[in-house]
Design a protein around this motif. Structure first.
Motif, PDB file in Angstrom:
ATOM      1  N   GLY A 551       4.607  -1.972  10.424  1.00  0.00           N
ATOM      2  CA  GLY A 551       4.052  -1.922  11.776  1.00  0.00           C
ATOM      3  C   GLY A 551       3.408  -0.589  12.089  1.00  0.00           C
ATOM      4  O   GLY A 551       2.332  -0.531  12.699  1.00  0.00           O
ATOM      5  N   ASN A 552       4.039   0.488  11.680  1.00  0.00           N
ATOM      6  CA  ASN A 552       3.465   1.810  11.924  1.00  0.00           C
ATOM      7  C   ASN A 552       2.099   1.958  11.275  1.00  0.00           C
ATOM      8  O   ASN A 552       1.165   2.494  11.868  1.00  0.00           O
ATOM      9  CB  ASN A 552       4.413   2.897  11.398  1.00  0.00           C
ATOM     10  CG  ASN A 552       5.310   3.444  12.489  1.00  0.00           C
ATOM     11  OD1 ASN A 552       4.852   4.026  13.460  1.00  0.00           O
ATOM     12  ND2 ASN A 552       6.611   3.236  12.342  1.00  0.00           N
ATOM     13  N   VAL A 553       1.986   1.476  10.052  1.00  0.00           N
ATOM     14  CA  VAL A 553       0.717   1.597   9.331  1.00  0.00           C
ATOM     15  C   VAL A 553      -0.348   0.696   9.952  1.00  0.00           C
ATOM     16  O   VAL A 553      -1.459   1.138  10.281  1.00  0.00           O
ATOM     17  CB  VAL A 553       0.908   1.263   7.842  1.00  0.00           C
ATOM     18  CG1 VAL A 553      -0.432   1.259   7.116  1.00  0.00           C
ATOM     19  CG2 VAL A 553       1.848   2.279   7.200  1.00  0.00           C
ATOM     20  N   LEU A 554      -0.029  -0.593  10.137  1.00  0.00           N
ATOM     21  CA  LEU A 554      -1.027  -1.537  10.649  1.00  0.00           C
ATOM     22  C   LEU A 554      -1.456  -1.210  12.077  1.00  0.00           C
ATOM     23  O   LEU A 554      -2.653  -1.185  12.388  1.00  0.00           O
ATOM     24  CB  LEU A 554      -0.483  -2.967  10.581  1.00  0.00           C
ATOM     25  CG  LEU A 554      -0.329  -3.576   9.189  1.00  0.00           C
ATOM     26  CD1 LEU A 554       0.159  -5.011   9.292  1.00  0.00           C
ATOM     27  CD2 LEU A 554      -1.642  -3.522   8.420  1.00  0.00           C
ATOM     28  N   LEU A 555      -0.478  -0.958  12.960  1.00  0.00           N
ATOM     29  CA  LEU A 555      -0.833  -0.699  14.355  1.00  0.00           C
ATOM     30  C   LEU A 555      -1.608   0.600  14.518  1.00  0.00           C
ATOM     31  O   LEU A 555      -2.445   0.719  15.422  1.00  0.00           O
ATOM     32  CB  LEU A 555       0.432  -0.675  15.221  1.00  0.00           C
ATOM     33  CG  LEU A 555       1.175  -2.007  15.345  1.00  0.00           C
ATOM     34  CD1 LEU A 555       2.420  -1.850  16.206  1.00  0.00           C
ATOM     35  CD2 LEU A 555       0.271  -3.091  15.923  1.00  0.00           C
ATOM     36  N   THR A 556      -1.340   1.565  13.652  1.00  0.00           N
ATOM     37  CA  THR A 556      -2.129   2.797  13.686  1.00  0.00           C
ATOM     38  C   THR A 556      -3.578   2.503  13.286  1.00  0.00           C
ATOM     39  O   THR A 556      -4.521   2.953  13.943  1.00  0.00           O
ATOM     40  CB  THR A 556      -1.523   3.853  12.737  1.00  0.00           C
ATOM     41  OG1 THR A 556      -0.198   4.158  13.181  1.00  0.00           O
ATOM     42  CG2 THR A 556      -2.345   5.121  12.727  1.00  0.00           C
ATOM     43  N   ILE A 557      -3.739   1.729  12.213  1.00  0.00           N
ATOM     44  CA  ILE A 557      -5.093   1.352  11.769  1.00  0.00           C
ATOM     45  C   ILE A 557      -5.795   0.491  12.818  1.00  0.00           C
ATOM     46  O   ILE A 557      -7.014   0.583  13.016  1.00  0.00           O
ATOM     47  CB  ILE A 557      -5.017   0.614  10.423  1.00  0.00           C
ATOM     48  CG1 ILE A 557      -4.493   1.568   9.338  1.00  0.00           C
ATOM     49  CG2 ILE A 557      -6.373   0.044  10.016  1.00  0.00           C
ATOM     50  CD1 ILE A 557      -4.194   0.892   8.018  1.00  0.00           C
ATOM     51  N   TRP A 558      -5.014  -0.343  13.532  1.00  0.00           N
ATOM     52  CA  TRP A 558      -5.603  -1.197  14.573  1.00  0.00           C
ATOM     53  C   TRP A 558      -6.341  -0.369  15.635  1.00  0.00           C
ATOM     54  O   TRP A 558      -7.232  -0.874  16.299  1.00  0.00           O
ATOM     55  CB  TRP A 558      -4.526  -2.009  15.264  1.00  0.00           C
ATOM     56  CG  TRP A 558      -3.992  -3.251  14.613  1.00  0.00           C
ATOM     57  CD1 TRP A 558      -3.106  -4.113  15.179  1.00  0.00           C
ATOM     58  CD2 TRP A 558      -4.257  -3.792  13.312  1.00  0.00           C
ATOM     59  NE1 TRP A 558      -2.795  -5.136  14.314  1.00  0.00           N
ATOM     60  CE2 TRP A 558      -3.492  -4.972  13.162  1.00  0.00           C
ATOM     61  CE3 TRP A 558      -5.052  -3.392  12.259  1.00  0.00           C
ATOM     62  CZ2 TRP A 558      -3.520  -5.745  12.011  1.00  0.00           C
ATOM     63  CZ3 TRP A 558      -5.061  -4.155  11.100  1.00  0.00           C
ATOM     64  CH2 TRP A 558      -4.322  -5.304  10.991  1.00  0.00           C
TER      65      TRP A 558
END
Length: 567
Positions: A551-558
């Motif tokens: 979640g940290n990786v994806l939501l940051t990229i989002w």
């Protein structure tokens, strides 16, 4: 008074304003109700917006970028081991659920923003606040700055609106996530979190089945007794310990005093009447044994009990031990008198069981007498003494390389697309963190340094964002209206409901674990705190770690993706 502060202190020295905002932000962040707190990050942003609106003192953007890339590298470094471990087969269901939650959150935020006619700034703010991902603020601001056909003034205004949207939606998003997972869903489905967590803990090896564990913790005790029982006289230390082992007890004779002198330890030493022996044991075993009855009266011998003990970190690397279970390891001759305190896997504490197999790169914390622990550590792998020094060569090189890979940009439809230096820092943090988790003999970043880079780095960043966005906060909030708050709340809830339905009915994930998976997928720390409190157990945390990393990786990229989608 305000004119004096602005003219004589803050304008010539804006760095002082940043530190004041951070101090007050941490103070405000301590405001909490039960397990739900506003948090230091939100506190710093709110204080930054308030001071920025009143004082109108700009802070150099380079300082902001410095703290942000440092934070993202630290974030990647922390979650890297769990991120890559989650891609393996055993963590795949949790990864899939986290991806479902994150993708749903992105689409819902984008759909509502399009329906309400928000610009890229409020759109990114709505998403980052509703999904409680602070890092998305900076990534979105970087992406807005690269949009073609947007003037510098308009870009600055949109960047400020990211902070406005986040500040409005984050507090309610945090509260709703915690309430939904810890209270609402369990009640709707008539599930008892505490009972189900306790049942699951028993299935995962109850404490009675594993004397080295007691909810992830055990207590070693050291006591001294006089040898008074005739049936002990003439028996060797090895004979005594083997008998206890056959009875399922871990009780060891670590030292012997005879005629006032402490003897050199030997497993073949035979006990004599009047000897004073030091017993090392697990508390439950010693209580069960009742040493006063079976050995003799207890003695208070400071010198006998005062030998040097050690808590040694050992990285598993010896081929002879890899693949063995914890139960197998305990039976090895070199483990006599040595206890496994904790096990760390992929950079985080792992709730091991008797059946847990040792993997390369696992870090065991062994405890016991130094003369026994050191040889045991060498049999298992490479001892790594505790160090508080940060390997700045590793950190500096990682941030530099990450920034470099983030600079090049591809152009799609006239829009330059790149990782940006901050995004590159996150990716390289993941890689370097994974390497550290796999081979923890280099790249040391102790917890205090990680906190400084992670928490303080992000708080410094959002404080500066708030200070610079403050002058436009009121106008931005009036532009957004109450719809921002309402639709932000809905954006928080929908991904959690979708993730729950998918995890419960399709993936069949156990209820307490699923609640942890959802909290991790939405990266809401307050939610896992509330879950553990209601479950009266740490069991939900078993589902939290891998989704939290994903979640940290994806939501940051989002943060960048939603800006490009809006464009």
């Amino acid at each position: 008074m305000i004119d004096f502060l602005v003219r004589d202190i803050f304008k010539p020295h804006p760095e002082l304003l940043v530190f004041l905002v951070v101090a007050l932000g941490f103070l405000v962040g301590k405001i909490h109700y039960k397990t739900i707190a506003l948090g230091a990050v939100t506190g710093c942003l709110v204080m930054g917006l308030l001071f920025g609106a009143q004082l109108k003192v700009p802070v150099n953007g380079t300082v902001k970028d410095l703290f942000f890339i440092m934070f993202l590298f630290a974030l990647g470094y922390k979650v890297g081991p769990q991120f890559f471990r989650g891609l393996k087969k055993d963590g795949l269901p949790q990864v899939v659920n986290a991806v479902v939650v994150c993708v749903t959150g992105l689409l819902v935020a984008w759909g509502f923003a399009a329906m309400l006619g928000y610009g890229p700034g409020l759109t990114a703010g709505l998403m980052s606040g509703s999904l409680t991902q602070s890092a998305a603020i900076g990534v979105a601001q970087d992406a807005i700055g690269t949009l073609p056909g947007i003037s510098a003034g308009d870009a600055k205004n949109e960047e400020n609106l990211v902070a406005v949207g986040y500040a409005v939606t984050y507090p309610l998003g945090t509260i709703l996530c915690a309430m939904l997972l810890a209270n609402v869903l369990p009640r709707l489905y008539r599930r008892n979190l505490a009972k189900e967590s306790a049942d699951l803990a028993k299935e995962m090896d109850a404490p009675n089945d594993n004397p080295d564990l007691g909810g992830g913790y055990y207590e070693v005790v050291l006591r001294a007794y006089r040898v008074e029982r005739p049936d002990l006289v003439g028996r060797t230390i090895e004979d005594f310990e083997n008998q206890q082992k056959e009875l399922g007890r871990r009780i060891y004779l670590t030292q012997v005093r005879r005629d006032g002198q402490i003897l050199e330890h030997s497993q073949s030493l035979a006990l004599q009447q009047g000897d004073v022996v030091a017993l090392s044991a697990l508390r439950g075993d010693l209580v069960d044994y009742d040493a006063r009855t079976h050995v003799g009266g207890e003695a208070d011998d400071v010198e006998l009990l005062g030998y040097q003990t050690e808590h040694l970190h050992v990285v598993a690397s010896e081929k002879a031990q890899l693949g063995k279970t914890i139960a197998d390891l305990r039976r090895e001759p070199f483990m006599v008198g040595v206890y496994v305190d904790k096990l760390y896997r992929s950079g985080s504490e792992f709730p091991y069981r008797l059946s847990t197999q040792l993997e390369r790169g696992d870090t065991l914390i062994l405890t016991g007498p130094k003369r026994l622990v050191d040889p045991a550590g060498k049999e298992i792998g490479k001892p790594v003494p505790t160090s508080f020094a940060t390997d700045m060569i590793w950190v500096g090189l990682g941030i530099f390389l990450g920034g470099c890979i983030g600079i090049p940009a591809l152009t799609m439809g006239g829009v330059p697309i790149s990782l940006s230096t901050s995004g590159g820092g996150l990716i390289m943090g993941l890689v370097f963190g994974y390497l550290r988790g796999k081979y923890p003999t280099f790249g040391n970043v102790p917890p205090g340094a990680q906190w400084l880079m992670d928490t303080l780095g992000l708080c410094m960043f959002v404080a500066i964002v708030g200070i610079n966005a403050g002058p436009s906060f009121t106008s931005g909030l009036s532009t957004a209206g109450w719809g921002l708050l309402v639709f932000g709340a809905v954006t928080t809830v929908i991904p959690l409901v979708v993730g729950f339905l998918f995890g419960h009915y399709v993936q069949k994930i156990r209820f307490p674990i699923l609640m942890g998976v959802l909290a991790g997928g939405q990266t809401t720390t307050a939610a896992i705190g509330a879950l553990n409190e209601n479950a009266k157990s740490q069991i939900p945390t078993l589902g939290y770690t891998i989704p939290y990393a994903i979640g940290n990786v994806l939501l940051t990229i989002w943060g960048a993706v939603i800006v490009l989608l809006h464009h």
